[in-house]
Scaffold this active site. Structure first.
Site, short mmCIF file in Angstrom:
data_model
loop_
_atom_site.label_atom_id
_atom_site.label_comp_id
_atom_site.label_asym_id
_atom_site.label_seq_id
_atom_site.Cartn_x
_atom_site.Cartn_y
_atom_site.Cartn_z
N LYS A 1 0.84 -1.20 0.00
CA LYS A 1 0.00 0.00 0.00
C LYS A 1 0.88 1.25 0.00
CE LYS A 1 -3.47 2.47 2.65
NZ LYS A 1 -4.41 2.50 3.76
N GLY B 1 -4.92 -1.48 4.88
CA GLY B 1 -4.14 -2.63 4.43
C GLY B 1 -4.82 -3.96 4.71
N ARG B 2 -5.28 -4.14 5.96
CA ARG B 2 -5.88 -5.44 6.32
C ARG B 2 -7.28 -5.60 5.76
NH1 ARG B 2 -4.84 -2.07 10.30
NH2 ARG B 2 -6.48 -1.23 11.63
N GLU C 1 10.57 -4.83 4.45
CA GLU C 1 10.65 -6.24 4.09
C GLU C 1 10.26 -6.45 2.63
OE1 GLU C 1 9.13 -4.92 6.71
OE2 GLU C 1 8.91 -6.35 8.36
#
Ligand code: F6P
Length: 536
Positions: free
Chosen positions: A198, A258-259, A204
């Site tokens: 996003k 995001g979730r 990571e």
């Protein structure tokens, strides 16, 4: 919470102290009143420690806490994510075409056209070979929802028919082992990589994206990147800065958390590539079906509202700090992981929307498919701590099996457990029953099941794309309802920040140490000693 309904509910806790689910379950009128449906989807709350009066008080609490107004504000696109000043409109991602926002429709069309071109061989890799494999790089909400959906669809016959000859892998962890696992057996010539982030700042994901970029370039040269790497993000300028052609970027918007982004391009692109447009559309239709129910069903029959209220009841009023999600369907094995993020990143908060401390919100979520969990942690569920459970099952298996020499088919065997476990938790087994059954006195205390342990039973037709979409939306909206009642902002996640900041400090130290600096600076003695040991 100190509203009249909350006070009444506290009195209700005391009134219920002498009751037992064994007796409550014997009442057919109560059982009928606590079974709810939306179409063929059944949610049975008869094994919750509630009476019809408790439920009325919980509904009164929902009204006092302005749940209907907050649901309406969410659907209306008001900026209910106050700390980030953003609307919360993941429901808009699932709107049917005629009702969808133009920008949503445009990205959906872009996804369907692109996936058809890749699947049909119109778009190929740099050496002209078809792109049969996809690696989706992303973490958190840019990974867990899509992976749950992929795993849930993988064995659905319709979805599987659309996936013949294709592979979809996910690369989430920055751990090099995950890189190895994700790329193992893949050929860069036939692999399409989707970088999903996003913000396009997640360390990571960006390191994994650079790593996989190298894997492509080493084999196919720099010029291959444009054909083998695409991105999904809200930050399209950062996508371009990373070196991915903006033509190959699929956008979404700040109003998608995001979730809550599994039905944006985040999930839709990899799933449409793997399974094709009809399956992706069925998934969206299922999520929309539940969205429409959530938006318009009266509170008394509204499944996410009822489940959310029961969640609040168990957590805040009965004091149970955890909850288990137990799908009796192997295809849902990654739903507990997705739910962990949806629920705990949303409602694992220490303050309410106005910044005042809150207590007893956001249960610890965990889970595992049944029957596997039965042979693992159910011991604790039955005789240890009280953990409210959600049992999820289907009338028909994705992959039924039956044999003439077996009394029941494999799915019936599974479902026998599905129906037995909630009753075992609720009813228990008394010392008298054990004595009557001839259990030696010394073993009686070990074999007692106190029972009175609450659970919900969710029964659906079959685990197809439509119902998977419904389940996705059901857990999203239950979480929202719980957050609305608790008064927390379920759509921000400031609690992930501190660890990230300290991670950068350690990373800088590791970089300095690896380039010869003998000093370790700015850490407490414990961390300093651990770092010395790590660096060797
Ligand atoms: O660190 C938590 C988080 O911000 C999640 O909320 C999010 O889903 C995840 O990181 C990944 O973020 P992004 O999609 O921006 O890479």
């Amino acid at each position: 919470m100190s509203t009249p309904a909350a006070e009444a509910l506290r009195a209700e806790v005391i009134a219920l102290e002498g009751s037992h689910l064994r007796d409550l379950l014997a009442d057919p009128v109560r059982c009928d009143a606590l079974r709810f449906t939306h179409g063929d989807l059944v949610v049975d709350l008869a094994r919750q420690r509630v009476t019809r009066a408790t439920l009325s008080r919980l509904l009164a609490l929902a009204r006092e806490r302005a749940v209907p107004e907050q649901v309406a504000a969410m659907f209306a696109g008001e900026p209910i994510n106050g700390t980030e000043g953003r609307p919360v409109l993941h429901v808009a991602l699932r709107a049917p075409d005629p009702e969808a926002r133009p920008e949503v429709l445009a990205v959906r069309d872009q996804i369907y056209r692109f996936s058809q071109a890749i699947r049909g061989g119109g778009l190929r890799g740099a050496t002209g070979r078809p792109l049969t494999d996809t690696v989706a790089i992303g973490i958190g909400g840019s990974y867990l929802g899509p992976e749950f959906l992929h795993e849930a669809l993988r064995t659905d016959p319709t979805a599987a028919a659309g996936a013949v000859g294709r592979r979809l892998r996910f690369l989430a962890n920055v751990d090099p082992i995950d890189v190895h696992r994700a790329l193992e057996g893949l050929d860069p010539e036939t692999t399409l990589v989707i970088v999903v982030s996003k913000t396009f700042t997640t360390a990571e994901t960006l390191l994994n994206a650079r790593t996989v970029r190298r894997w492509i370039v080493d084999r196919l040269g720099e010029g291959a990147v444009a054909r083998h790497m695409v991105a999904v993000s809200t930050a399209l300028e950062k996508v371009a800065a990373f070196g991915i052609d903006p033509q190959n970027a699929f956008g979404f918007w700040d109003w998608v958390g995001g979730r809550y982004s599994a039905t944006s391009a985040v999930g839709l692109l990899p799933l449409a590539l793997q399974y094709g447009e009809p399956v992706a559309r069925a998934l969206l239709a299922g999520a929309h079906d539940l969205d429409a129910h959530f938006r318009s069903a009266p509170l008394e029959q509204n499944l996410p509202v009822l489940l959310g209220l029961v969640g609040v009841w168990n957590t805040t009023f009965l004091g149970h700090g955890s909850r288990a999600f137990l799908p009796y369907c192997q295809a849902l094995h990654r739903l507990p992981a997705h739910l962990q993020q949806v629920s705990m990143e949303s409602n694992g908060k220490g303050v309410d929307r106005t910044g005042r401390p809150v207590q007893e919100v956001g249960p610890i979520e965990f889970g595992e498919p049944g029957t596997n969990g039965q042979h693992s942690f159910y011991q604790l569920l039955h005789q240890g701590r009280v953990v409210p459970c959600d049992f999820v099952g289907f009338r028909r298996s994705q992959r039924p099996l039956s044999f003439a020499d077996e009394a029941v088919g494999n799915h019936d065997e599974l479902m026998a457990n599905f129906f037995a476990q909630p009753d075992a938790l609720a009813v228990g087994r008394t010392a008298d029953e054990l004595v009557l059954a001839g259990v030696p006195a010394s073993l009686v205390p070990h074999k007692i099941f106190l029972g009175n342990r609450p659970s919900s039973v969710w029964l659906l037709e079959t685990c197809d794309a439509f119902n998977i979409g419904r389940l996705l939306a059901l857990v999203e909206h239950r979480t929202a309802v719980e957050g609305f009642v608790w008064g927390v902002n379920s759509f921000d996640q400031w609690g992930v920040e501190l660890g990230k900041v300290l991670g950068v400090k350690v990373r800088d130290q590791l970089a300095a140490s690896r380039s010869g600096d003998p000093e370790i600076r700015g850490f407490n003695p414990s961390t300093t000693a651990l770092l010395r040991r790590y660096l060797g």
